[in-house]
Design an enzyme around this catalytic site. Sequence first.
Site, PDB file in Angstrom:
ATOM      1  N   CYS A   1       2.885  18.594   6.553  1.00 33.80           N
ATOM      2  CA  CYS A   1       1.620  18.272   5.905  1.00 33.80           C
ATOM      3  C   CYS A   1       1.866  17.464   4.641  1.00 33.80           C
ATOM      4  O   CYS A   1       2.986  17.124   4.302  1.00 33.80           O
ATOM      5  CB  CYS A   1       0.920  19.566   5.528  1.00 33.80           C
ATOM      6  SG  CYS A   1       1.954  20.534   4.429  1.00 33.80           S
TER       7      CYS A   1
ATOM      8  N   CYS B   1       4.271  19.058   2.099  1.00 30.22           N
ATOM      9  CA  CYS B   1       5.702  18.822   2.296  1.00 30.22           C
ATOM     10  C   CYS B   1       6.079  17.454   1.736  1.00 30.22           C
ATOM     11  O   CYS B   1       7.092  17.287   1.059  1.00 30.22           O
ATOM     12  CB  CYS B   1       6.057  18.841   3.781  1.00 30.22           C
ATOM     13  SG  CYS B   1       5.565  20.326   4.636  1.00 30.22           S
TER      14      CYS B   1
ATOM     15  N   ASP C   1      18.084  20.835  38.458  1.00 33.28           N
ATOM     16  CA  ASP C   1      19.436  21.273  38.162  1.00 33.28           C
ATOM     17  C   ASP C   1      19.285  22.742  37.766  1.00 33.28           C
ATOM     18  O   ASP C   1      18.200  23.172  37.404  1.00 33.28           O
ATOM     19  CB  ASP C   1      19.977  20.433  37.001  1.00 33.28           C
ATOM     20  CG  ASP C   1      21.223  21.031  36.408  1.00 33.28           C
ATOM     21  OD1 ASP C   1      22.134  21.314  37.185  1.00 33.28           O
ATOM     22  OD2 ASP C   1      21.279  21.198  35.186  1.00 33.28           O
TER      23      ASP C   1
ATOM     24  N   ASP D   1      19.603  18.471  32.868  1.00 35.58           N
ATOM     25  CA  ASP D   1      19.982  18.384  31.463  1.00 35.58           C
ATOM     26  C   ASP D   1      21.450  18.055  31.236  1.00 35.58           C
ATOM     27  O   ASP D   1      21.836  17.691  30.149  1.00 35.58           O
ATOM     28  CB  ASP D   1      19.676  19.705  30.756  1.00 35.58           C
ATOM     29  CG  ASP D   1      20.700  20.767  31.077  1.00 35.58           C
ATOM     30  OD1 ASP D   1      21.086  20.861  32.257  1.00 35.58           O
ATOM     31  OD2 ASP D   1      21.123  21.475  30.160  1.00 35.58           O
TER      32      ASP D   1
ATOM     33  N   ASP E   1      24.233  15.395  35.393  1.00 31.98           N
ATOM     34  CA  ASP E   1      22.956  15.021  35.992  1.00 31.98           C
ATOM     35  C   ASP E   1      22.549  13.608  35.622  1.00 31.98           C
ATOM     36  O   ASP E   1      21.632  13.055  36.220  1.00 31.98           O
ATOM     37  CB  ASP E   1      21.834  15.966  35.521  1.00 31.98           C
ATOM     38  CG  ASP E   1      22.092  17.383  35.936  1.00 31.98           C
ATOM     39  OD1 ASP E   1      22.477  17.582  37.097  1.00 31.98           O
ATOM     40  OD2 ASP E   1      21.917  18.287  35.107  1.00 31.98           O
TER      41      ASP E   1
END
Lengths: 65, 734
Positions: free
Chosen positions: B29, B32, B437, B621, B625
């Site tokens: 926000c 921050c 996977d 992942d 793969d």
Amino acid sequence: MNIIVILFPLALGLGLAGLAGFFWCMRTGQYNDLEGSGWRVLQDDDLADDQSPHANATRQPERAL
Amino acid sequence: MAAQQDLSVFVRHHDGIDGMELAIDGIRCAGCMHAIEKGLKRDSGILSARVNLALKRVTVEWREGVLRPEAVIERLARLGFKAYPFLPSEQQDSVTREEARLLRYLGVAGFAAMNIMLLSVSVWSGNASDINPVTRDLFHWLSALIALPTAAYAGRPFFESALRALKAGAVNMDVPITLGVVLALGMSVVETWNHAEHAYFDGAVMLLFFLLIGRYLDQMMRRRTRDLAGNLAALKAETATRLERDGTTIVVPIAAVSPGDLVLVQPGERVAIDGLVETGQSEIDQSLVTGETMPMLVAPGGRVHAGTTNLSGALTVRVEAAGSGTLLDEIDRLMAQAVESRSRYVHLSDRAARLYAPLVHATALATLLGWIAFGLPWQQALIIAITVLIITCPCALGLAIPAVQVVAASALFRRKVMLKEGDALERLAEADMVVFDKTGTLTLPEPELLNADSLDVSIVRQAAALAAASRHPLAQAISRAAGNPAPVRNVHEHQGLGLVALVDGSEMRLGSVSFCEAQAEADLVAATFPTTSLIAWRHGDACAVFAIGQRLRPDARACIAALRQLGLGVMILSGDREAAVASVAQELGIATYRAAMRPDEKLLALADLAAGGCKILMVGDGLNDAPALAKAHVSISPVSAAHLAQAAADIVFLGDSLAPVASSILIARKARRLMIQNLWFAVLYNAVAVPIAIAGLATPLVAAAAMSGSSLIVTLNALRAGRTAASAAERTPS
């Protein structure tokens, strides 16, 4: 009809001024962060700060590029 | 261990000022933003700090030599923000430049369209009453004065693309656009010269304006997804501990490690580079690379790969480039092969253009010949034919697809799904077979304690306190299960065996089954959890065995069910052992699975399926793969994926839940339906407008009304992609 001679350049000039403004905004990076700027307006850090961040804030956009 | 860090590769130098860009985690926000900017500026060395809230990045500048870049990160950490240095890639820069270029074109076209329209409306209303022909000519010449330079400048993206396509012997949507614009302008100049009533300057420029909006939306979406992907990459940016000649260690980003360097890998650390083990012995968890969940032993001379985890002993590794014969080289080769087959996909818009362009040109030609045969002078027939071209110019077509893509992409983004390629939506909607996977995709990437229910809570807590002293991933799993308790003091770690500490006057052990003499208990646990790693605990006579393994993602079952409901086939291709894959497949009710597959075998399996007419969605992942992700019709990977795998995937989802896979298919299908609806709408519009044009009744006013009307309807229709798909996704059980 002579009025056109004045009105037309005037209209075109205004349009061109808008276009130039748009280009200026782009060049100075004002579209880089569309979310943050809205909130930045609400910050009060230009009131009681001795470092004068106001001067900073206006200088930064140019440097962001 | 507080090793020294060196981040100098991320710093740019310019006129005595150092600058660095950082991606920041947890910035939400304006508060921050304020905290970061103010906190950083308090440091006298820092010249400026500017947060980009939309991109979640901060740019920091300081006078050269005053500050080390690490100090900026430390200061941000003290403010409560984790920051990751960021190196804007070349590709990123070119995308940003392209976007700025399009925005400039858009600005110019918008300015011209508005001013010409101002003149045109006067001419139209004058034509209906009693405009002076001299005034009309003046207005037309003024329009030409604005329109011609504008078209030459803002029309460039279309002209260039059309030329490229024609040179390659193909036709894309830009060919009819270019032809339409050029002919409209040329005809209008001739008409104005002849003091005619109608000129199409407004139509040509408005067409460019609307089309540029579509083009810009497309580019904006691409840039936004690239930015987010860049942030993710920075957040994952891995470091390595480099061993210097003088024996000191220094933590450097991977980018600064070169082949030949010696790197230290502590137990529990992710190996960040490929290389040969120089000294030390350890077990390596290769699950992210091969899918295999059983640890592998390595000794000096053995090879380790980036993405694996070092389990038990410290290693020094000599960094190797991806030489021929290494796994990475093999994967690289397979990737190149796979990407080649992917690029044959033809976008929906191009497919439409292939049908559309010849049809339009044929109609225009037929009109010309028809009117000449009918006895009209050729000049007039040509004007009517050009009007047909202008009217059919695919204004709505240019907006039809990008508008839907932008709306659907932001709907996906709200569900924590990031599109990396715009056309992934189209391809995702076509998928009819999902290949998963196993390790890290169907299961969570981190191992977890599986038999906590059958264990005494106090035992788990005691074991966890001991486990908290170790960085071994299996020990970490036990510690996590009890909520990360404070570690026991004076723990001794026996390399490769386990942990020992004195608790209440007697020895407490945690480690391998033999180290704790718990064979009998271990056999019992192994019977219920056959494919897990076992860790034993002994304190005097009390003894327990923990089964630790990969748990399924929380809603894997619901996701598989949802996919079935959507009519997709589901199968598993895994690099792991048969037994481990079989148990997961059984738990999820997936009948087809294949285990122990190498990357090239996965690729072959996908090719077989594709040859059988399947459009495959690959979800994976691991590094193994990556070629399959690049090869499949469309691919998704979780954010925890290996870097290369994520780079190969079209779509990345955040979080532990697998639900985004099903919901993004729903949204993609909805989006594709809307795209096709929009295309049909454009056809319908032509079916009405073209006869009017062929009859020679179309005026610039008709053209302008038809153009803006159709663009508006197409855009409004596109807005439905976010709304309705949203409610549909929430209704499914996920």
